[in-house]
Each structure stands twice: as C-alpha cells, then as structure tokens.
Design an enzyme around this catalytic site. Sequence first.
Site, PDB file in Angstrom:
ATOM      1  N   LYS A   6      22.914 -20.904  21.223  1.00  0.00           N
ATOM      2  CA  LYS A   6      22.571 -22.027  21.953  1.00  0.00           C
ATOM      3  C   LYS A   6      21.108 -22.596  21.345  1.00  0.00           C
ATOM      4  O   LYS A   6      20.369 -21.646  21.080  1.00  0.00           O
ATOM      5  CB  LYS A   6      22.598 -21.776  23.290  1.00  0.00           C
ATOM      6  CG  LYS A   6      23.818 -21.724  24.078  1.00  0.00           C
ATOM      7  CD  LYS A   6      23.634 -21.417  25.584  1.00  0.00           C
ATOM      8  CE  LYS A   6      25.076 -21.381  26.325  1.00  0.00           C
ATOM      9  NZ  LYS A   6      24.772 -21.428  27.667  1.00  0.00           N
ATOM     10  N   TYR A  42      22.451  -8.483  34.747  1.00  0.00           N
ATOM     11  CA  TYR A  42      23.563  -7.077  34.171  1.00  0.00           C
ATOM     12  C   TYR A  42      22.627  -5.714  34.689  1.00  0.00           C
ATOM     13  O   TYR A  42      23.456  -4.700  34.903  1.00  0.00           O
ATOM     14  CB  TYR A  42      23.396  -7.133  32.926  1.00  0.00           C
ATOM     15  CG  TYR A  42      24.050  -8.326  32.072  1.00  0.00           C
ATOM     16  CD1 TYR A  42      25.514  -8.380  32.367  1.00  0.00           C
ATOM     17  CD2 TYR A  42      23.573  -9.077  31.415  1.00  0.00           C
ATOM     18  CE1 TYR A  42      26.002  -9.437  31.795  1.00  0.00           C
ATOM     19  CE2 TYR A  42      24.028 -10.367  30.883  1.00  0.00           C
ATOM     20  CZ  TYR A  42      25.586 -10.350  31.087  1.00  0.00           C
ATOM     21  OH  TYR A  42      26.183 -11.404  30.393  1.00  0.00           O
ATOM     22  N   HIS A  54      34.096 -14.963  27.589  1.00  0.00           N
ATOM     23  CA  HIS A  54      32.630 -14.790  28.103  1.00  0.00           C
ATOM     24  C   HIS A  54      32.575 -13.363  28.912  1.00  0.00           C
ATOM     25  O   HIS A  54      31.686 -12.773  28.856  1.00  0.00           O
ATOM     26  CB  HIS A  54      32.285 -15.877  28.906  1.00  0.00           C
ATOM     27  CG  HIS A  54      30.821 -15.984  28.952  1.00  0.00           C
ATOM     28  ND1 HIS A  54      29.929 -16.537  27.636  1.00  0.00           N
ATOM     29  CD2 HIS A  54      29.834 -15.774  29.695  1.00  0.00           C
ATOM     30  CE1 HIS A  54      28.744 -16.533  28.054  1.00  0.00           C
ATOM     31  NE2 HIS A  54      28.441 -16.119  29.201  1.00  0.00           N
ATOM     32  N   HIS A 110      19.483 -14.606  24.538  1.00  0.00           N
ATOM     33  CA  HIS A 110      19.168 -15.370  25.801  1.00  0.00           C
ATOM     34  C   HIS A 110      17.526 -15.761  25.559  1.00  0.00           C
ATOM     35  O   HIS A 110      16.710 -14.911  25.194  1.00  0.00           O
ATOM     36  CB  HIS A 110      19.099 -14.247  26.870  1.00  0.00           C
ATOM     37  CG  HIS A 110      20.443 -14.034  27.449  1.00  0.00           C
ATOM     38  ND1 HIS A 110      20.683 -13.074  28.335  1.00  0.00           N
ATOM     39  CD2 HIS A 110      21.619 -14.868  27.400  1.00  0.00           C
ATOM     40  CE1 HIS A 110      22.188 -13.082  28.549  1.00  0.00           C
ATOM     41  NE2 HIS A 110      22.628 -14.166  27.954  1.00  0.00           N
ATOM     42  N   ARG A 147      29.516 -15.396  22.052  1.00  0.00           N
ATOM     43  CA  ARG A 147      30.175 -16.538  22.978  1.00  0.00           C
ATOM     44  C   ARG A 147      31.393 -17.004  22.130  1.00  0.00           C
ATOM     45  O   ARG A 147      31.186 -16.927  20.826  1.00  0.00           O
ATOM     46  CB  ARG A 147      29.141 -17.608  23.028  1.00  0.00           C
ATOM     47  CG  ARG A 147      27.997 -17.477  23.903  1.00  0.00           C
ATOM     48  CD  ARG A 147      26.837 -18.321  23.868  1.00  0.00           C
ATOM     49  NE  ARG A 147      25.621 -18.087  24.745  1.00  0.00           N
ATOM     50  CZ  ARG A 147      24.596 -17.805  23.927  1.00  0.00           C
ATOM     51  NH1 ARG A 147      24.596 -17.663  22.706  1.00  0.00           N
ATOM     52  NH2 ARG A 147      23.480 -17.616  24.832  1.00  0.00           N
TER      53      ARG A 147
END
Length: 302
Positions: free
Chosen positions: A170, A277, A242, A268, A146
Amino acid sequence: MQVDQAIRNYLLDLSLKSSKMKRSYITYRHALELYRNYLKEKGIEMIEDIDFQTINAYIDSIKIRYATNTLNLYKVVIRDFHRFLSEYYEIKDPSINIPIQKAKRSLPVYLSVSEIDKLMSVFDDSEYVDIYHHAILEMIYALGMRVSECCDLTLSAVDLDAKIVRIVGKGDKMRLVPIPDGSVQIIKKYLNIRDIWLKNNSPVKQYFFINRLSHRLNPVYVQRMLNESCVKAGIKKHISPHKLRHSYATHLLQGGADLRAVQELLGHSDISTTEIYTHINEERLKDVYLKSHPFANKEEKK
C-alpha cells in the site's frame, strides 16, 4: 455547480493520483453514485444546495443497510468529495461535522498450523494446475502477502538465489520478505511450468503469476480457488486470501517473533495495526489455560 459535474471533476482528480488512490477509485465511485442517487430523489441538483442536514439525512437513510466499517468508508468519501470542492472551487463544505463512528475491531480469523498443512496437502504437485494453485497459496501464506500484492508481483521481484522477494504494498511502499526454505521447491516447480505456459507475445510476461492461457492472476480467481481448496481439505472456516496473511502474522508471533519485525514483514505503516495479532495470542493462551490448568474450572471455596 451541478452535482453530476462535481462528481466527474472529483473522480477525474482521483484517477490522476497515486496508485494507492487508483485502487480506491471503484469504491469511491460507487459510494458517490449512491450519494448522487439520494440527492436526485430529493430534487437536489446543485452542490450549493447541499447542507449538513442533507448529508446527515442521507447517512441515516443507509445506516441500517451497512456495517459500521462500510458506513464509515462512505462518510469518508463524502467528506473527501466536499473537501475537494471547497479547496478547488471555494464551495462551502457542509460535511465538516459529519461524525465517524469508531468501529469495534474484531479479532482476525486465521488457520492453525495443522490447518495450513491440510490446505497445502490437497494439491497434487505432479499436476500443472495444482502446482500453480499450490504456489499461489504458498506465496500468500509463507510471505504474508496481500492478494493484490500477489497478483501484481513481477518476475524480477523474486530472487530465488537470495531467497528474497521485493513486495510493493500500500502506498507503493516496498518491503523485502525472505522466502522460507520449505517454499522454494514448489516455487521452482511453478516457474518450470510458467516457462511452458508463457506465450512469446504475452502482454503480461513481466508478472510472476500467469495461467495456462498466459493471462495474469486476478483476486477473484484466487478466492474461488481457495474456497475449493478449503472444501477439499475439510476446513469449515470461511477463509479469504487475507486470512492466510492473518495466519502468517499469528504464527510468527506464536513462534516468538518480535512485534516490530512482524510489522516490517507485513508492511504496516502503524504498529497499532500489527498489535491486533497480540490479542489473538492472548485469547489463545487464555483458552489453553482454561482447558489445561487444574485450577481453571475449580469452584471457589466458600
């Protein structure tokens, strides 16, 4: 309790939470400013005077201006705000039944392998600034980072000997991502000029990416540089940093990577986020079939 005071209390609490929430602070503050302005227009100054109908009317007043995802975000902020007031101050929560509309998930835009090659070829790797720019985009694409992760990357997190980068994503979740052999050279070139650019008293010397003024990298600069690079490469797609990450994930799956492995590499938490994807590959296979198979466009016999 007055609306302004309630918002101040909520934002103060938000600012004291984890780094994940700190990154959301500006967005939450903006959403609450819009909400507060609406309440003032309606003459509502006290939190206790807000009911479900008030919130619903506010949502109706802004839904034309915003896409579903943005509108959902603003609803989430309002619900979290009133939940906070209910928990800490025992003020009735009027937002409980505010619905969140499920947005249709669109397929991510990505660059093909040949477009990535075109993008990376616009840089003159004998020029300092070009090396800097090339290394930034190389790291984002080759490691699926990211843009915030790239800007926050520290020097100690990059191990060129082991060809591993420790990326903090994150929720402060850390993942280990390998550096491709093909990316090592440009990274080493950048580190050489970083030593030249780094000032002894620089307050940001711990960060991996610094510019010639010894300032740390910021996302706006990356987007602007990427836009200019795409123009030079003749790429007409609207590409954000991104979307380089989308390209990384797509190319891994096209190359036969396992979905769980891609999930780990992207950081993730939920594999359903990674599964989008696979739809890209399904669309690609369908397109290849329609263009290539002799029966694809054959009319049905009567």
